[in-house]
Design an enzyme around this catalytic site. Structure first.
Site, PDB file in Angstrom:
ATOM      1  N   ASN A 160      18.546   0.297  23.318  1.00  0.00           N
ATOM      2  CA  ASN A 160      19.579   1.363  23.305  1.00  0.00           C
ATOM      3  C   ASN A 160      21.026   0.959  23.759  1.00  0.00           C
ATOM      4  OD1 ASN A 160      18.390   1.577  25.894  1.00  0.00           O
ATOM      5  ND2 ASN A 160      19.404   3.109  26.474  1.00  0.00           N
ATOM      6  N   GLU A 257      13.530   0.146  35.765  1.00  0.00           N
ATOM      7  CA  GLU A 257      14.520   1.111  35.282  1.00  0.00           C
ATOM      8  C   GLU A 257      13.858   1.997  34.171  1.00  0.00           C
ATOM      9  OE1 GLU A 257      17.150   1.779  36.839  1.00  0.00           O
ATOM     10  OE2 GLU A 257      17.512   0.061  38.192  1.00  0.00           O
ATOM     11  N   CYS A 291      19.090   6.725  29.041  1.00  0.00           N
ATOM     12  CA  CYS A 291      18.354   7.170  29.972  1.00  0.00           C
ATOM     13  C   CYS A 291      18.961   8.299  30.879  1.00  0.00           C
ATOM     14  CB  CYS A 291      17.750   5.960  30.883  1.00  0.00           C
ATOM     15  SG  CYS A 291      18.967   5.051  31.390  1.00  0.00           S
ATOM     16  N   GLU A 470      20.473  -1.220  40.120  1.00  0.00           N
ATOM     17  CA  GLU A 470      21.396  -2.067  39.381  1.00  0.00           C
ATOM     18  C   GLU A 470      22.723  -1.684  39.546  1.00  0.00           C
ATOM     19  OE1 GLU A 470      19.533  -2.364  35.319  1.00  0.00           O
ATOM     20  OE2 GLU A 470      18.508  -4.013  36.057  1.00  0.00           O
TER      21      GLU A 470
HETATM   22  P1  NAD Z   1      10.034   0.182  25.688  1.00  0.00           P
HETATM   23  O1  NAD Z   1       9.380   0.537  27.146  1.00  0.00           O
HETATM   24  O2  NAD Z   1       9.216   0.560  24.500  1.00  0.00           O
HETATM   25  O3  NAD Z   1      10.447  -1.387  25.447  1.00  0.00           O
HETATM   26  C1  NAD Z   1      11.412  -1.892  26.522  1.00  0.00           C
HETATM   27  C2  NAD Z   1      11.042  -3.665  26.392  1.00  0.00           C
HETATM   28  O4  NAD Z   1       9.431  -3.711  27.007  1.00  0.00           O
HETATM   29  C3  NAD Z   1      11.187  -4.001  25.039  1.00  0.00           C
HETATM   30  O5  NAD Z   1      11.682  -5.421  25.092  1.00  0.00           O
HETATM   31  C4  NAD Z   1       9.674  -4.298  24.622  1.00  0.00           C
HETATM   32  O6  NAD Z   1       9.356  -5.342  23.722  1.00  0.00           O
HETATM   33  C5  NAD Z   1       8.743  -4.551  25.944  1.00  0.00           C
HETATM   34  N1  NAD Z   1       7.417  -4.241  25.969  1.00  0.00           N
HETATM   35  C6  NAD Z   1       6.945  -3.124  25.230  1.00  0.00           C
HETATM   36  N2  NAD Z   1       5.671  -3.110  25.537  1.00  0.00           N
HETATM   37  C7  NAD Z   1       5.353  -4.094  26.501  1.00  0.00           C
HETATM   38  C8  NAD Z   1       4.019  -4.503  27.483  1.00  0.00           C
HETATM   39  N3  NAD Z   1       3.011  -3.964  27.248  1.00  0.00           N
HETATM   40  N4  NAD Z   1       4.372  -5.503  28.217  1.00  0.00           N
HETATM   41  C9  NAD Z   1       5.517  -6.167  28.294  1.00  0.00           C
HETATM   42  N5  NAD Z   1       6.604  -5.942  27.551  1.00  0.00           N
HETATM   43  C10 NAD Z   1       6.582  -4.933  26.729  1.00  0.00           C
HETATM   44  O7  NAD Z   1      11.248   0.859  25.747  1.00  0.00           O
HETATM   45  P2  NAD Z   1      12.347   1.150  24.463  1.00  0.00           P
HETATM   46  O8  NAD Z   1      11.755   2.228  23.493  1.00  0.00           O
HETATM   47  O9  NAD Z   1      12.811  -0.216  24.250  1.00  0.00           O
HETATM   48  O10 NAD Z   1      13.496   1.860  25.390  1.00  0.00           O
HETATM   49  C11 NAD Z   1      13.581   3.225  25.431  1.00  0.00           C
HETATM   50  C12 NAD Z   1      13.083   3.707  26.856  1.00  0.00           C
HETATM   51  O11 NAD Z   1      13.809   2.839  27.997  1.00  0.00           O
HETATM   52  C13 NAD Z   1      13.456   5.179  27.116  1.00  0.00           C
HETATM   53  O12 NAD Z   1      12.193   5.670  27.924  1.00  0.00           O
HETATM   54  C14 NAD Z   1      14.739   4.735  28.316  1.00  0.00           C
HETATM   55  O13 NAD Z   1      14.569   6.104  29.010  1.00  0.00           O
HETATM   56  C15 NAD Z   1      14.267   3.656  28.893  1.00  0.00           C
HETATM   57  N6  NAD Z   1      15.594   3.171  29.402  1.00  0.00           N
HETATM   58  C16 NAD Z   1      16.066   3.289  30.764  1.00  0.00           C
HETATM   59  C17 NAD Z   1      17.008   2.744  31.679  1.00  0.00           C
HETATM   60  C18 NAD Z   1      17.289   2.844  33.019  1.00  0.00           C
HETATM   61  O14 NAD Z   1      18.190   2.322  33.487  1.00  0.00           O
HETATM   62  N7  NAD Z   1      16.560   3.738  33.699  1.00  0.00           N
HETATM   63  C19 NAD Z   1      18.054   2.284  30.816  1.00  0.00           C
HETATM   64  C20 NAD Z   1      17.632   2.322  29.110  1.00  0.00           C
HETATM   65  C21 NAD Z   1      16.822   2.704  28.606  1.00  0.00           C
END
Ligand code: NAD
Length: 498
Positions: A160, A257, A291, A470
């Protein structure tokens, strides 16, 4: 990278490589990068493999001893240089970011690029103050602590806000003396690879590496690698849980996060003009794919209908369209699959009793945008807060509006969700607002504002939103461990063995 612009859209002619040990590595297989504004493939990205992860971790491990030995003034100079490099690509970056994930180009230029540069400037200052402590243990001992880098950090980021997310991990990890392997989302890999590519001119080979590919294959191989000393993850809560299971065997520390469901509590005395602006920014900026989004608005019953009407009237006027058009206020969601998921959640909430008061439909757009993944800014009224819309993370431009009468009950309602990332209170009575803030189970609470995240202010959550912070000076310590050296100044010993 050569961005060929055709006519004003980015397109890459050669596959996007991984960067391992300072070398670009194009793999045998690729996966497509899709521009969500048009649905067209605009780049091919190398599909990494576990063998690439192995090479990247070993390159980072090889670079670690020399990098940890660099002086703090050298690290400061190099982190500052990263901010300068970002500034020099000021025109190209917004096009790249808007093409990659649908972020409106006006926001990419105003927010993403300057924020990423600012994160590096901030930690270039913090690094000069990295120090241990002297522990007063009496005249017979000299006891000092020192922060030690951990080794190879795995940095996994979502799609995002890729540039900001990766900056939040790289700057403190490098400041602390670690080397890093980055794994971007498969939905937004190009900007991260481009960023790591320009970092190769700043840092020695192997200090920053990037592998690309899917989560279950490449991401899992990375977090499970025994050579990774810490996993710093930003992404979904379920993925976070899966990573924690994968690192449990070797007890690797993590920073998590995760997702959020931001509630904004509006009291009867709040200034509705300001609140309306904050609501619109809180849920519709960055297409609601944030998020920290204020996706749940809880309004005192005396102002409920008037605020709901104001927000809906403004939501209906928002310009939705091509992310590359400077007049666009809300762009496409990151993919059609994600748009369909968000739309299905809206439908489920309506089925469960919520009323659709704005949006909920695809906008009427010209022919060349018909394959894009659009949803009009959506407002659901759910006064009792009893539908799924009150507790689920939509991660899109969808606001749920609820009504409340009793302060204790509204605090319970906010604390009743699994997440605890960002919540807010709007009231003219600051003492009261502060008392409510104190009772919210939340890593962050905003009073009479939303999205205020100046560097220095810790960002992160509690409960299902994760742990670790962070953006603060102390973040650098997330990437260190404390070593103590205790020197005896007293040769006498108690007579224990006579
Ligand atoms: P996601 O969890 O699908 O993916 C995040 C990363 O993890 C990607 O690089 C993905 O390839 C990798 N990944 C996926 N499965 C994995 C596994 N089994 N093992 C290791 N790596 C793996 O998240 P997304 O859809 O890319 O992003 C959206 C989510 O991120 C939302 O829930 C949002 O709230 C959260 N987010 C949180 C923050 C925060 O600061 N708290 C900031 C931005 C986004």
């Amino acid at each position: 990278m050569t961005l060929s612009v055709a006519p004003e859209r980015a397109a890459l002619e050669t596959p996007v490589p991984q960067i391992i040990g300072g070398e670009e590595a194009i793999g045998a297989a690729t996966f497509p990068a899709i521009d969500p504004s048009t649905g067209r493939v605009w780049a091919e990205v190398t599909a990494g493999t576990p063998a690439d992860v192995e090479r990247a971790v070993s390159a980072a491990a090889k670079a670690f001893p020399a990098w940890r030995a660099t002086s703090l003034d050298e690290r400061q100079r190099l982190l500052w240089a990263v901010a300068e490099r970002l500034g020099s690509g000021a025109e190209e970056w917004p096009v790249l970011l808007a093409t990659e994930n649908g972020r409106p180009i006006r926001e990419a230029g105003l927010i993403d690029v300057p924020t990423a540069a600012e994160i590096f400037r901030f930690f270039s200052g913090v690094v000069r103050d990295l120090h241990g402590q002297t522990v007063p243990c009496g005249p017979g001992a000299h006891v000092v602590t020192s922060p030690q880098p951990l080794g190879v950090v795995a940095a996994l980021v979502p799609w995002n806000s890729p540039l900001i997310s990766v900056a939040h991990k790289l700057a403190p990890a490098l400041a602390a003396g670690n080397t890093v392997v980055v794994k971007p989302s498969e939905l937004a890999s190009v900007s991260t690879v481009e960023f790591v590519r320009i970092l190769q001119d700043v840092f020695p080979p192997g200090v920053v590496n990037v592998v690309t590919g899917d989560g279950p294959d490449v991401g899992r191989a990375l977090v499970s690698h025994p050579g990774v000393a810490k996993v710093s993850f930003t992404g979904g809560t379920e993925t976070g849980r899966s990573i924690l299971r994968d690192v449990a065997g070797r007890l690797a520390p993590t920073l998590m996060e995760l997702g959020g469901k931001g509630s904004m509590i509006v009291c009867a005395d709040a200034d509705l003009d300001t609140v309306t602006e904050d609501v619109l920014t809180g849920i519709f900026a960055a297409n609601g794919e944030v998020c920290f989004a204020s996706s749940r608005l809880l309004v005192h019953e005396s102002r409920y209908e008037s605020l709901l009407e104001r927000v809906c009237e403004r939501a209906d006027r928002i310009t939705v369209g091509d992310a590359l058009d400077p007049s666009t206020q809300v762009g496409p969601l990151v993919s059609r699959a994600h748009r369909d998921r968000v739309a299905a959640r809206v439908a489920a909430a309506v089925e469960a009793g919520a009323t659709l008061r704005a949006g909920g439909v695809e906008p009427d757009l010209p022919e060349h945008l018909r394959e894009g993944s659009y949803l009009r800014p959506t407002v659901l009224a759910s006064p009792g807060g009893t539908t799924s819309a009150s507790c689920e993370e939509f991660f899109g431009p969808v606001l749920t509006v609820e009504s409340w009468a009793d302060e204790d009950e509204v605090v319970d309602r906010v604390n009743g969700v699994a997440y605890g990332l960002a919540n807010g209170v709007c009231s003219a009575d600051l003492a009261r607002a502060f008392q409510i803030a104190d009772r919210l189970e939340s890593g962050m609470v905003w009073i009479n504002t939303w999205f205020a995240t100046p560097l220095g202010q810790p960002q992160g959550g509690v409960k299902a939103s994760g742990f670790g912070r962070e953006g603060a000076a102390a973040t650098v310590l997330e990437y260190t461990t404390t070593k103590v050296v205790h020197t005896s100044l007293d040769p006498t010993r108690p007579p224990m063995w006579t």
